[in-house]
Scaffold this motif. Structure first.
Motif, PDB file in Angstrom:
ATOM      1  N   VAL A 193       0.835  -1.206   0.000  1.00 37.30           N
ATOM      2  CA  VAL A 193       0.000   0.000   0.000  1.00 37.30           C
ATOM      3  C   VAL A 193       0.869   1.256   0.000  1.00 37.30           C
ATOM      4  O   VAL A 193       0.620   2.200  -0.762  1.00 37.30           O
ATOM      5  CB  VAL A 193      -0.972  -0.006   1.209  1.00 37.30           C
ATOM      6  CG1 VAL A 193      -1.663   1.341   1.363  1.00 37.30           C
ATOM      7  CG2 VAL A 193      -1.998  -1.116   1.051  1.00 37.30           C
ATOM      8  N   LEU A 194       1.911   1.274   0.817  1.00 40.07           N
ATOM      9  CA  LEU A 194       2.807   2.426   0.881  1.00 40.07           C
ATOM     10  C   LEU A 194       3.507   2.663  -0.459  1.00 40.07           C
ATOM     11  O   LEU A 194       3.483   3.783  -0.997  1.00 40.07           O
ATOM     12  CB  LEU A 194       3.859   2.227   1.982  1.00 40.07           C
ATOM     13  CG  LEU A 194       4.914   3.325   2.110  1.00 40.07           C
ATOM     14  CD1 LEU A 194       4.254   4.645   2.499  1.00 40.07           C
ATOM     15  CD2 LEU A 194       5.972   2.920   3.123  1.00 40.07           C
ATOM     16  N   VAL A 195       4.099   1.621  -1.018  1.00 46.37           N
ATOM     17  CA  VAL A 195       4.853   1.772  -2.269  1.00 46.37           C
ATOM     18  C   VAL A 195       3.932   2.168  -3.416  1.00 46.37           C
ATOM     19  O   VAL A 195       4.254   3.074  -4.201  1.00 46.37           O
ATOM     20  CB  VAL A 195       5.628   0.471  -2.599  1.00 46.37           C
ATOM     21  CG1 VAL A 195       6.168   0.481  -4.018  1.00 46.37           C
ATOM     22  CG2 VAL A 195       6.758   0.274  -1.601  1.00 46.37           C
ATOM     23  N   THR A 196       2.767   1.529  -3.537  1.00 46.93           N
ATOM     24  CA  THR A 196       1.877   1.866  -4.654  1.00 46.93           C
ATOM     25  C   THR A 196       1.239   3.237  -4.458  1.00 46.93           C
ATOM     26  O   THR A 196       0.949   3.926  -5.431  1.00 46.93           O
ATOM     27  CB  THR A 196       0.796   0.792  -4.863  1.00 46.93           C
ATOM     28  OG1 THR A 196       0.016   0.649  -3.667  1.00 46.93           O
ATOM     29  CG2 THR A 196       1.414  -0.540  -5.252  1.00 46.93           C
ATOM     30  N   GLY A 197       1.042   3.634  -3.194  1.00 48.23           N
ATOM     31  CA  GLY A 197       0.524   4.979  -2.946  1.00 48.23           C
ATOM     32  C   GLY A 197       1.509   6.045  -3.384  1.00 48.23           C
ATOM     33  O   GLY A 197       1.141   7.031  -4.036  1.00 48.23           O
ATOM     34  N   VAL A 198       2.780   5.852  -3.053  1.00 50.84           N
ATOM     35  CA  VAL A 198       3.818   6.799  -3.463  1.00 50.84           C
ATOM     36  C   VAL A 198       4.028   6.726  -4.980  1.00 50.84           C
ATOM     37  O   VAL A 198       4.146   7.755  -5.662  1.00 50.84           O
ATOM     38  CB  VAL A 198       5.141   6.524  -2.704  1.00 50.84           C
ATOM     39  CG1 VAL A 198       6.285   7.351  -3.271  1.00 50.84           C
ATOM     40  CG2 VAL A 198       4.964   6.819  -1.217  1.00 50.84           C
ATOM     41  N   VAL A 252       3.063   7.254 -11.408  1.00 48.46           N
ATOM     42  CA  VAL A 252       2.451   6.285 -12.320  1.00 48.46           C
ATOM     43  C   VAL A 252       0.946   6.289 -12.085  1.00 48.46           C
ATOM     44  O   VAL A 252       0.475   5.790 -11.064  1.00 48.46           O
ATOM     45  CB  VAL A 252       3.017   4.863 -12.076  1.00 48.46           C
ATOM     46  CG1 VAL A 252       2.381   3.867 -13.024  1.00 48.46           C
ATOM     47  CG2 VAL A 252       4.520   4.846 -12.184  1.00 48.46           C
ATOM     48  N   PRO A 253       0.200   6.836 -13.015  1.00 50.22           N
ATOM     49  CA  PRO A 253      -1.257   6.878 -12.839  1.00 50.22           C
ATOM     50  C   PRO A 253      -1.840   5.474 -12.666  1.00 50.22           C
ATOM     51  O   PRO A 253      -1.486   4.547 -13.379  1.00 50.22           O
ATOM     52  CB  PRO A 253      -1.759   7.512 -14.146  1.00 50.22           C
ATOM     53  CG  PRO A 253      -0.563   8.197 -14.730  1.00 50.22           C
ATOM     54  CD  PRO A 253       0.637   7.437 -14.270  1.00 50.22           C
ATOM     55  N   GLY A 254      -2.699   5.333 -11.692  1.00 53.31           N
ATOM     56  CA  GLY A 254      -3.384   4.059 -11.458  1.00 53.31           C
ATOM     57  C   GLY A 254      -2.647   3.097 -10.542  1.00 53.31           C
ATOM     58  O   GLY A 254      -3.204   2.076 -10.141  1.00 53.31           O
ATOM     59  N   ALA A 255      -1.394   3.378 -10.194  1.00 49.25           N
ATOM     60  CA  ALA A 255      -0.637   2.463  -9.325  1.00 49.25           C
ATOM     61  C   ALA A 255      -1.299   2.319  -7.955  1.00 49.25           C
ATOM     62  O   ALA A 255      -1.236   1.260  -7.333  1.00 49.25           O
ATOM     63  CB  ALA A 255       0.800   2.943  -9.170  1.00 49.25           C
ATOM     64  N   HIS A 256      -1.967   3.374  -7.518  1.00 48.20           N
ATOM     65  CA  HIS A 256      -2.631   3.334  -6.210  1.00 48.20           C
ATOM     66  C   HIS A 256      -3.740   2.278  -6.160  1.00 48.20           C
ATOM     67  O   HIS A 256      -4.130   1.828  -5.090  1.00 48.20           O
ATOM     68  CB  HIS A 256      -3.200   4.706  -5.862  1.00 48.20           C
ATOM     69  CG  HIS A 256      -4.375   5.075  -6.698  1.00 48.20           C
ATOM     70  ND1 HIS A 256      -4.228   5.498  -8.007  1.00 48.20           N
ATOM     71  CD2 HIS A 256      -5.705   5.059  -6.424  1.00 48.20           C
ATOM     72  CE1 HIS A 256      -5.444   5.741  -8.503  1.00 48.20           C
ATOM     73  NE2 HIS A 256      -6.342   5.487  -7.566  1.00 48.20           N
ATOM     74  N   LEU A 257      -4.223   1.855  -7.323  1.00 48.36           N
ATOM     75  CA  LEU A 257      -5.287   0.854  -7.353  1.00 48.36           C
ATOM     76  C   LEU A 257      -4.811  -0.501  -6.832  1.00 48.36           C
ATOM     77  O   LEU A 257      -5.608  -1.300  -6.354  1.00 48.36           O
ATOM     78  CB  LEU A 257      -5.854   0.725  -8.761  1.00 48.36           C
ATOM     79  CG  LEU A 257      -6.592   1.972  -9.277  1.00 48.36           C
ATOM     80  CD1 LEU A 257      -7.029   1.776 -10.710  1.00 48.36           C
ATOM     81  CD2 LEU A 257      -7.769   2.300  -8.372  1.00 48.36           C
ATOM     82  N   ILE A 258      -3.522  -0.758  -6.903  1.00 50.39           N
ATOM     83  CA  ILE A 258      -2.976  -1.996  -6.332  1.00 50.39           C
ATOM     84  C   ILE A 258      -3.177  -1.978  -4.816  1.00 50.39           C
ATOM     85  O   ILE A 258      -3.613  -2.969  -4.223  1.00 50.39           O
ATOM     86  CB  ILE A 258      -1.490  -2.179  -6.704  1.00 50.39           C
ATOM     87  CG1 ILE A 258      -1.351  -2.346  -8.215  1.00 50.39           C
ATOM     88  CG2 ILE A 258      -0.888  -3.363  -5.958  1.00 50.39           C
ATOM     89  CD1 ILE A 258       0.075  -2.292  -8.721  1.00 50.39           C
TER      90      ILE A 258
END
Length: 190
Positions: free
Chosen positions: A127-132, A137-143
């Motif tokens: 969650v931390l890495v994909t949030g940052v 990278v658009p959409g990475a937060h969805l992971i």
């Protein structure tokens, strides 16, 4: 289906001290078992128990107490064994965590993180890495959103797919559980 009978750590400890210890079946992973377990207990990981419950039923009786970290996997093991024809088992209330809190004896091996802590580390890190990464990278937060959904589902179902996956890592496996060795140990402990 009836709720499994629970046995408090104090009651189990009293039976052990009086020399009337029931058979103790620890259903945690071999790695967890090696890190800390109740003296005299036999390790039969939950996945092994489920796969071989028909072979194990003949070596267990109503004097068997199922043990895990908190009691949840032990209740799952109780249901699996009840489905195989052994309905009256006991579950250690609160698991080995409650046993240790009560000051009862524990055999210790190499220290390792318990499964719940590993799940928190992996899920939190993703969650931390994909949030940052989502900043660049658009959409990475969805992971991270998917991980959150998975954790929510795991809480509702009281299961954990991530925990199952992590339990398969070499760090958590420890020595392989051989069914013949388990049955021989169950035979010799009575």
């Amino acid at each position: 289906m009836s709720t499994p009978a629970t046995l408090s750590p104090a009651a189990l400890h009293r039976l052990v001290r009086e020399g009337r210890a029931p058979r103790l079946l620890d259903v945690r992973t071999p790695g967890e078992f090696r890190a800390a377990h109740i003296p005299g207990s036999t390790n039969v990981p939950l996945h092994t128990l489920r796969a071989h419950r028909a072979e194990l039923v003949g070596h267990l009786d109503a004097e068997t107490v199922l043990v895990c970290r908190s009691g949840q996997r032990a209740k799952e093991a109780e249901r699996a064994l009840a489905d195989a024809g052994l309905p009256e088992l006991h579950v250690l209330d609160g698991g080995i965590a409650a046993w240790e809190t009560a000051g009862a004896p524990v055999e210790r091996g190499p220290e390792r993180w318990d499964m719940e802590r590993q799940v928190r580390l992996v899920a939190g890190s993703v969650v931390l890495v994909t949030g940052v990464a989502g900043i660049v990278v658009p959409g990475a937060h969805l992971i991270g959103t998917a991980i959150g959904a998975g954790l929510t589902f795991a809480a509702i179902r009281n299961s954990c797919a991530l925990g199952v996956l992590l339990s398969r890592l070499p760090y958590n496996r420890g020595p392989r559980t051989d069914l013949r060795t388990v049955i021989a140990e169950l035979r010799s402990s009575r």
